[in-house]
Design a protein around this motif. Sequence first.
Motif, PDB file in Angstrom:
ATOM      1  N   LEU A 131       8.614  -0.822   9.009  1.00 27.34           N
ATOM      2  CA  LEU A 131       8.922  -1.300   7.455  1.00 27.34           C
ATOM      3  C   LEU A 131       7.484  -1.188   6.922  1.00 27.34           C
ATOM      4  O   LEU A 131       6.630  -1.770   7.009  1.00 27.34           O
ATOM      5  CB  LEU A 131       9.219  -2.734   7.490  1.00 27.34           C
ATOM      6  N   SER A 132       7.704  -0.061   5.866  1.00 23.39           N
ATOM      7  CA  SER A 132       6.523   0.597   5.331  1.00 23.39           C
ATOM      8  C   SER A 132       6.130  -0.260   3.892  1.00 23.39           C
ATOM      9  O   SER A 132       7.071  -0.660   3.337  1.00 23.39           O
ATOM     10  CB  SER A 132       6.725   1.914   5.042  1.00 23.39           C
ATOM     11  N   SER A 133       4.781  -0.276   3.612  1.00 19.05           N
ATOM     12  CA  SER A 133       4.466  -0.973   2.454  1.00 19.05           C
ATOM     13  C   SER A 133       5.082  -0.122   1.114  1.00 19.05           C
ATOM     14  O   SER A 133       5.023  -0.824   0.086  1.00 19.05           O
ATOM     15  CB  SER A 133       2.893  -1.122   2.321  1.00 19.05           C
ATOM     16  N   SER A 134       5.323   1.139   1.426  1.00 15.89           N
ATOM     17  CA  SER A 134       5.928   1.936   0.182  1.00 15.89           C
ATOM     18  C   SER A 134       7.289   1.714   0.045  1.00 15.89           C
ATOM     19  O   SER A 134       7.991   2.125  -0.780  1.00 15.89           O
ATOM     20  CB  SER A 134       5.671   3.327   0.613  1.00 15.89           C
ATOM     21  N   GLY A 135       7.944   0.930   0.733  1.00 16.53           N
ATOM     22  CA  GLY A 135       9.537   0.566   0.797  1.00 16.53           C
ATOM     23  C   GLY A 135      10.370   1.172   1.812  1.00 16.53           C
ATOM     24  O   GLY A 135      11.614   1.213   1.769  1.00 16.53           O
ATOM     25  N   GLU A 136       9.777   2.237   2.311  1.00 10.14           N
ATOM     26  CA  GLU A 136      10.465   2.988   3.389  1.00 10.14           C
ATOM     27  C   GLU A 136      10.602   2.232   4.587  1.00 10.14           C
ATOM     28  O   GLU A 136      10.098   1.535   4.873  1.00 10.14           O
ATOM     29  CB  GLU A 136       9.874   4.211   3.742  1.00 10.14           C
ATOM     30  N   MET A 137      11.707   2.785   5.362  1.00 13.34           N
ATOM     31  CA  MET A 137      11.835   1.907   6.708  1.00 13.34           C
ATOM     32  C   MET A 137      12.229   3.309   7.649  1.00 13.34           C
ATOM     33  O   MET A 137      13.016   4.369   7.284  1.00 13.34           O
ATOM     34  CB  MET A 137      12.669   0.944   6.808  1.00 13.34           C
TER      35      MET A 137
ATOM     36  N   GLU B 161       8.299  -8.477   2.288  1.00 12.72           N
ATOM     37  CA  GLU B 161       6.997  -8.904   2.542  1.00 12.72           C
ATOM     38  C   GLU B 161       5.897  -7.588   2.809  1.00 12.72           C
ATOM     39  O   GLU B 161       4.978  -8.039   2.327  1.00 12.72           O
ATOM     40  CB  GLU B 161       7.058  -9.661   3.841  1.00 12.72           C
ATOM     41  N   ALA B 162       6.279  -6.852   3.794  1.00 12.06           N
ATOM     42  CA  ALA B 162       5.578  -5.578   3.815  1.00 12.06           C
ATOM     43  C   ALA B 162       5.341  -4.861   2.352  1.00 12.06           C
ATOM     44  O   ALA B 162       4.039  -4.603   2.314  1.00 12.06           O
ATOM     45  CB  ALA B 162       6.248  -4.526   4.715  1.00 12.06           C
ATOM     46  N   ILE B 163       6.159  -4.930   1.620  1.00 14.41           N
ATOM     47  CA  ILE B 163       5.921  -4.299  -0.051  1.00 14.41           C
ATOM     48  C   ILE B 163       4.698  -4.910  -0.592  1.00 14.41           C
ATOM     49  O   ILE B 163       3.877  -4.642  -1.189  1.00 14.41           O
ATOM     50  CB  ILE B 163       7.370  -4.052  -0.522  1.00 14.41           C
ATOM     51  N   LEU B 164       5.215  -6.430  -0.829  1.00 19.81           N
ATOM     52  CA  LEU B 164       4.526  -7.305  -1.559  1.00 19.81           C
ATOM     53  C   LEU B 164       2.959  -7.456  -0.950  1.00 19.81           C
ATOM     54  O   LEU B 164       1.934  -7.386  -1.768  1.00 19.81           O
ATOM     55  CB  LEU B 164       5.120  -8.516  -1.526  1.00 19.81           C
ATOM     56  N   ASN B 165       2.907  -7.460   0.419  1.00 21.46           N
ATOM     57  CA  ASN B 165       1.466  -7.682   0.813  1.00 21.46           C
ATOM     58  C   ASN B 165       0.925  -6.270   1.321  1.00 21.46           C
ATOM     59  O   ASN B 165      -0.269  -6.445   1.938  1.00 21.46           O
ATOM     60  CB  ASN B 165       1.459  -8.480   2.070  1.00 21.46           C
TER      61      ASN B 165
END
Length: 172
Positions: free
Chosen positions: A128-134, A60-64
């Motif tokens: 949980l980053s929008s770039s895919g990192e955590m 969700e974080a990545i998609l949004n």
Amino acid sequence: MQGPARHRRQGFTLLELLVVMLLLGIVLSIAVINIGDQRHEELRFESQRLYQVIRLAHEEAILNQEVLAIRFYPHGYEFQLLVEEDWQAVNTPDYMLRHELDEVFVFELEQDGIGVSLDGEDGGRVLLSSSGEMTPFTLILKLDDDSLSYQLTGSLMGELELVKYDPFAGAG
């Protein structure tokens, strides 16, 4: 001629008492085993649920294109959204709502190999980053009697791993 007078027996014999105690012991041991199995099964379910929920929230974080965090408490967790430099509890979808567990279930969180207090205001947060990192983390989910534990590990690249954990034998 009459035979010897029969005396009426009162009370129980030692053998009867031993048989009753044996049966009670068996019934109680079965009850204790079933209660322990139920707690173990519930811990397994909650561990797998948390693993799946973090995966979904990360997607969700990545998609949004949002920055989310999962905030851990001693007996629960919730998802938060970064809004103008302030963390706010997420109230939709339902799987991201605050999830409280029974007090027999305990969380222990480590970040960068250091134990994190789950009681403080900023402690226990995994980004949980929008770039895919955590935020890399290791979370131990266990019963309060240490009879069973699961280890959930998240990497910087957003990979998650859930394993049954034995603190004396290592993960496995």
